[in-house]
Design a protein around this motif. Structure first.
Motif, PDB file in Angstrom:
ATOM      1  N   SER A 166       0.844  -1.204   0.000  1.00 44.84           N
ATOM      2  CA  SER A 166       0.000   0.000   0.000  1.00 44.84           C
ATOM      3  C   SER A 166       0.869   1.239   0.000  1.00 44.84           C
ATOM      4  O   SER A 166       1.988   1.236   0.516  1.00 44.84           O
ATOM      5  CB  SER A 166      -0.945  -0.012   1.193  1.00 44.84           C
ATOM      6  N   ARG A 167       0.313   2.262  -0.563  1.00 44.42           N
ATOM      7  CA  ARG A 167       1.077   3.491  -0.715  1.00 44.42           C
ATOM      8  C   ARG A 167       0.101   4.677  -0.742  1.00 44.42           C
ATOM      9  O   ARG A 167      -0.976   4.604  -1.330  1.00 44.42           O
ATOM     10  CB  ARG A 167       1.850   3.434  -2.023  1.00 44.42           C
ATOM     11  N   ALA A 198     -13.922   2.363   1.840  1.00 41.95           N
ATOM     12  CA  ALA A 198     -13.899   3.371   2.890  1.00 41.95           C
ATOM     13  C   ALA A 198     -13.643   2.670   4.217  1.00 41.95           C
ATOM     14  O   ALA A 198     -14.134   1.569   4.412  1.00 41.95           O
ATOM     15  CB  ALA A 198     -15.234   4.103   2.919  1.00 41.95           C
ATOM     16  N   PRO A 199     -12.884   3.208   5.115  1.00 43.24           N
ATOM     17  CA  PRO A 199     -12.369   4.575   5.154  1.00 43.24           C
ATOM     18  C   PRO A 199     -11.042   4.778   4.433  1.00 43.24           C
ATOM     19  O   PRO A 199     -10.457   5.841   4.577  1.00 43.24           O
ATOM     20  CB  PRO A 199     -12.202   4.787   6.650  1.00 43.24           C
ATOM     21  N   TYR A 200     -10.541   3.787   3.727  1.00 44.03           N
ATOM     22  CA  TYR A 200      -9.297   3.861   2.953  1.00 44.03           C
ATOM     23  C   TYR A 200      -8.042   3.946   3.821  1.00 44.03           C
ATOM     24  O   TYR A 200      -7.291   2.991   3.905  1.00 44.03           O
ATOM     25  CB  TYR A 200      -9.325   5.010   1.943  1.00 44.03           C
ATOM     26  N   PHE A 201      -7.842   5.099   4.457  1.00 46.50           N
ATOM     27  CA  PHE A 201      -6.629   5.219   5.269  1.00 46.50           C
ATOM     28  C   PHE A 201      -7.030   5.605   6.682  1.00 46.50           C
ATOM     29  O   PHE A 201      -7.707   6.610   6.884  1.00 46.50           O
ATOM     30  CB  PHE A 201      -5.699   6.274   4.663  1.00 46.50           C
ATOM     31  N   LEU A 202      -6.632   4.793   7.636  1.00 47.96           N
ATOM     32  CA  LEU A 202      -7.065   5.037   9.009  1.00 47.96           C
ATOM     33  C   LEU A 202      -5.888   4.904   9.965  1.00 47.96           C
ATOM     34  O   LEU A 202      -5.098   3.962   9.877  1.00 47.96           O
ATOM     35  CB  LEU A 202      -8.157   4.029   9.373  1.00 47.96           C
ATOM     36  N   GLU A 224      -2.655  12.717  -3.040  1.00 46.46           N
ATOM     37  CA  GLU A 224      -2.200  12.813  -4.415  1.00 46.46           C
ATOM     38  C   GLU A 224      -2.243  11.452  -5.096  1.00 46.46           C
ATOM     39  O   GLU A 224      -2.540  11.332  -6.261  1.00 46.46           O
ATOM     40  CB  GLU A 224      -0.750  13.319  -4.391  1.00 46.46           C
ATOM     41  N   ARG A 225      -1.932  10.460  -4.306  1.00 52.56           N
ATOM     42  CA  ARG A 225      -1.894   9.118  -4.872  1.00 52.56           C
ATOM     43  C   ARG A 225      -2.309   8.125  -3.797  1.00 52.56           C
ATOM     44  O   ARG A 225      -1.903   8.250  -2.650  1.00 52.56           O
ATOM     45  CB  ARG A 225      -0.478   8.825  -5.353  1.00 52.56           C
ATOM     46  N   PHE A 226      -3.107   7.164  -4.185  1.00 57.23           N
ATOM     47  CA  PHE A 226      -3.512   6.146  -3.223  1.00 57.23           C
ATOM     48  C   PHE A 226      -3.476   4.800  -3.912  1.00 57.23           C
ATOM     49  O   PHE A 226      -4.012   4.624  -5.000  1.00 57.23           O
ATOM     50  CB  PHE A 226      -4.919   6.445  -2.693  1.00 57.23           C
ATOM     51  N   GLN A 227      -2.828   3.881  -3.277  1.00 61.73           N
ATOM     52  CA  GLN A 227      -2.727   2.542  -3.858  1.00 61.73           C
ATOM     53  C   GLN A 227      -2.862   1.534  -2.729  1.00 61.73           C
ATOM     54  O   GLN A 227      -2.216   1.651  -1.688  1.00 61.73           O
ATOM     55  CB  GLN A 227      -1.355   2.402  -4.532  1.00 61.73           C
ATOM     56  N   ARG A 257       4.413   4.325   2.741  1.00 60.66           N
ATOM     57  CA  ARG A 257       4.431   3.033   2.044  1.00 60.66           C
ATOM     58  C   ARG A 257       4.539   1.924   3.079  1.00 60.66           C
ATOM     59  O   ARG A 257       5.262   2.069   4.075  1.00 60.66           O
ATOM     60  CB  ARG A 257       5.616   2.962   1.083  1.00 60.66           C
ATOM     61  N   ILE A 258       3.849   0.855   2.830  1.00 61.62           N
ATOM     62  CA  ILE A 258       3.937  -0.299   3.730  1.00 61.62           C
ATOM     63  C   ILE A 258       4.185  -1.537   2.880  1.00 61.62           C
ATOM     64  O   ILE A 258       3.507  -1.735   1.863  1.00 61.62           O
ATOM     65  CB  ILE A 258       2.638  -0.456   4.552  1.00 61.62           C
ATOM     66  N   ASP A 259       5.152  -2.327   3.272  1.00 64.44           N
ATOM     67  CA  ASP A 259       5.389  -3.555   2.505  1.00 64.44           C
ATOM     68  C   ASP A 259       4.711  -4.736   3.202  1.00 64.44           C
ATOM     69  O   ASP A 259       4.115  -4.577   4.259  1.00 64.44           O
ATOM     70  CB  ASP A 259       6.890  -3.779   2.247  1.00 64.44           C
ATOM     71  N   LYS A 260       4.844  -5.899   2.606  1.00 71.30           N
ATOM     72  CA  LYS A 260       4.064  -7.029   3.117  1.00 71.30           C
ATOM     73  C   LYS A 260       4.548  -7.516   4.479  1.00 71.30           C
ATOM     74  O   LYS A 260       3.834  -8.218   5.175  1.00 71.30           O
ATOM     75  CB  LYS A 260       4.077  -8.176   2.092  1.00 71.30           C
TER      76      LYS A 260
END
Lengths: 295, 421
Positions: A166-167, A198-202, A224-227, A257-260
């Motif tokens: 996620s980013r 939703a809420p996407y980023f918490l 600006e960017r959501f992944q 950014r978060i990796d697995k």
């Protein structure tokens, strides 16, 4: 001592001549010099910092073992003159310096309004002090700061793009407000949740009897960017927020950014408004083992 | 057990959030806990001090909100007051950090929503910001009973209206370490002084006095001259609540120049302060006052009301003045210059004329004029620690009697008045 050289102080007044044998020479112009001080201030979390010089620029790493690692990148472009001559087999030069002392030296003249200060770092060879030369209106000052060898190198965080799940890139104001809210109540850890819906980023903290949640929608003007490839929930220590706060305050944009494996990389873009150059400060944080373990 | 828990919800527009934040901040200066009640179409916040010597209440009315929903009213209006499910209690320390960022104007904020989940005993505070960012706090609530005072405005005899600015000047005239002040309401003028009778080390104490003409007040109707001694902390809280809206030179706030109504009767009976912003909110505070003893020597003007002669009889000393007090420290209860006159030529202070203690040489005078063209007198005088007036602890006891009484309430219709301890 590696080689015998003349007394560096006696050479000073004529001009801060870069000499061609030094491992590292970096000369900064006035406006970049101020910005570098700003960046150094923002990463002064621990006393000692590891300096790594490569062909691409200067990298400063401050590490709090087991929690986070802060890295500031000063790319080659911001230096008026940059020289990196590592001894033969090596590609980088590394040394350790007390950041407080370095900052004190750099700030010696900065407070004088209307005056411009230029600075130059010189590191002759292993075991030599880091020489900081400042010039302001014809006045020269030279400071030698003792350096240490890096015995245990900073952890090389392998943050690979392929592991990224996620980013989000957002304006720093928004992220700063969010972190301020989280810090309103003292607690040990905070949770980051990134979802496809939703809420996407918490961001969430739980302390005694108050739960604080900050949600940022991916449609927000701040974002600006959501992944989000995979829904993620990880917990991190609150000390990470405290360390992130200082660079966050001077930054323009933030990338999360978060990796697995749960390693979170917060990258702050710091713009020097005077000449429109950008530098970056990055913080890597490792997740808490098992957030609910104690319960 | 019930899937359709009654909903209590309100939404506050961004410009009003600051008012709410300041109200909570003001109440936090009174008590450790905040009592919240959804009462009809009003949101009521209350706090009482630990010793029950002060009580504060803010009532926010329908116009204060964008949206106000209270299912308890629509379901059973007649039982709304009896039911404890619309009342909640919080620790101040869990609410203050939430509202702290909103004490100042917050440009990103759009609205604040407060919602109660009565099934889960939680209250949600959502701060909806611009660009789809939400900061939400969930706070566990504690049950509570109704908190109200037994003393109302109807029970008072005197009424004074002070402009916020004036009250601000009066209160800030005193040092922050001054715990209690005495307000002397005379027929023609008003004096505020710090209350020094209980101070153990009287060598290090200065007494300050501030005298104002009654013209400075918007209304000045007093039944009889009264000297009220009360703690300054609560008054400071109220003043700081008002001044944030009044003074920072913005004329936009609806509370500009909001006057403070003071209601009182006599020493020992609580002082009531009341503020009202029509259709938005009203705030009332009940502050305990020190009960005047039978031989209270407290203020000469209070003793000799309407006395126009500059020099007057010595102040009666406390009857217990003989207890182990040296002659030098005794008998200088109030000492001042007799040439001090107020704007209307009347004496402000009389000389006791008794034995000359060391404080006589320490007496000095400094005239200070406040921006409100007020005649102010500040004095440094010695005092007698042998006064028989009540200690703050006694004040609290007196207050307790008033606050804990189970009688009719503060003008809220027919409500039960179980007092929570």
């Amino acid at each position: 001592m590696p080689d015998s050289e003349g007394d560096s102080l006696s050479q000073l007044p004529p001009q801060q001549q870069p000499d061609n044998t030094s491992f590292f020479v970096g000369k900064l112009e006035s406006c970049n010099f101020k910005n570098v001080i700003r960046i150094f201030k923002s990463i002064t979390i621990k006393k000692a910092a590891c300096f790594y010089v490569t062909e691409r620029g200067l990298k400063i790493i401050v590490q709090e073992s087991g929690n986070y690692q802060v890295t500031a990148y000063l790319q080659r472009d911001i230096f008026e003159y940059f020289q990196c001559l590592p001894p033969a087999p090596l590609k980088e030069i590394g040394f350790k310096v007390c950041l407080d002392i370095l900052l004190n030296c750099l700030q010696m003249f900065v407070e004088v309004p209307g005056e411009t200060t230029t600075g130059q770092f010189t590191y002759k060879a292993d075991g030599h002090p880091l020489c900081v030369q400042l010039e302001q209106s014809g006045f020269f000052t030279s400071c030698d700061i003792k350096t240490m060898d890096i015995i245990t190198p900073a952890v090389d965080v392998q943050f690979l793009e392929k592991n990224l799940i996620s980013r989000m890139i957002c304006k720093s104001d928004c992220f700063r407000d969010a972190l301020h809210s989280l810090l309103a109540f003292p607690c040990r850890s905070f949770e980051v949740r990134v979802t496809k819906m939703a809420p996407y980023f918490l961001l969430r903290t739980v302390c005694d009897n108050v739960v604080c949640e900050v949600t940022v929608s991916k449609d927000s003007d701040f974002v600006e960017r959501f992944q989000c490839d995979e829904e993620t929930t990880f917990s991190y220590r609150t000390v990470l927020i405290r360390a992130a706060m200082k660079p966050l305050l001077i930054s323009e944009k933030t990338s999360i950014r978060i990796d697995k494996h749960g390693v979170m990389a917060l990258q702050f873009m710091i713009r020097n408004t005077e000449n429109d150059t950008v530098s970056f400060v990055e913080i890597y944080g490792v997740p808490e083992q098992e957030p609910e373990e104690d319960d | 057990m019930n899937n359709h828990n009654p909903v209590m919800k309100c939404s506050i527009p961004a410009p009003h959030v600051k008012t709410l934040a300041k109200a909570i901040n003001t109440l936090s200066k009174i008590g450790e806990e905040l009592h919240v009640e959804f009462l009809g179409d009003e949101l009521v916040l209350r706090a009482v001090s630990a010793q029950k010597s002060a009580f504060g209440c803010f009532k926010f009315q329908a116009d204060f909100f964008i949206e106000f929903r209270n299912d308890y009213v629509t379901r059973s209006r007649q039982f709304a007051h009896k039911d404890a499910h619309n009342r909640f209690r919080f620790h101040m320390k869990s609410l203050l950090p939430i509202f702290k960022p909103y004490n100042a104007a917050e440009s990103q904020l759009e609205a604040c929503e407060i919602e109660v989940d009565s099934g889960e005993c939680q209250m949600h505070f959502s701060f909806v910001k611009k660009c789809r960012v939400v900061h939400k706090y969930t706070v566990c609530v504690m049950e509570t009973t109704l908190l109200q005072t037994a003393y109302t405005r109807k029970d008072t005899k005197s009424h004074v209206i002070a402009p916020a600015r004036l009250l601000h000047d009066i209160v800030n005239h005193f040092q922050s370490k001054v715990p209690e002040i005495t307000l002397h309401f005379q027929e023609k003028w008003f004096t505020a002084s710090n209350y020094t009778a209980d101070v153990p080390d009287f060598h290090q104490v200065s007494q300050m006095e501030l005298t104002l003409d009654m013209e400075e007040f918007e209304a000045y109707e007093i039944d009889q001259p009264t000297a009220l001694t009360c703690t300054i902390r609560e008054i400071k809280g109220i003043v700081s609540f008002l001044t944030t809206f009044t003074f920072p030179s913005d004329v936009t706030g609806s509370t500009v120049g909001l006057p403070v109504h003071l209601y009182f009767t006599e020493p020992g009976v609580p002082l009531l302060l009341y503020i009202e912003s029509p259709n938005q909110y009203e705030a009332s505070f009940v502050i305990a006052t020190v009960e005047a003893g039978p031989d209270a020597p407290h203020h000469p003007d209070y003793q000799q009301q309407g006395n126009a002669t500059p020099r007057s009889a010595p102040i009666p000393l406390p009857s217990n003045g003989s207890k182990a007090l040296s002659a030098s420290s005794r008998g200088k209860c109030q000492r001042s210059e007799n040439d001090l006159t107020s704007a209307n030529g009347q004496p402000q202070q009389t000389d006791d004329g008794s034995d000359s203690g060391p404080s006589a040489s320490a007496s000095r005078r400094a005239d200070v004029t406040t921006p409100a063209s007020t005649s102010v007198t500040r004095k440094l005088i010695g005092y007698d620690s042998s006064s028989s007036l009540m200690t703050p602890r006694q004040t609290q006891q007196v207050a307790k009697e008033y606050l804990a009484a189970d009688s009719d309430e503060e003008g809220d219709g027919d409500r039960d008045s179980d007092q929570e301890v």
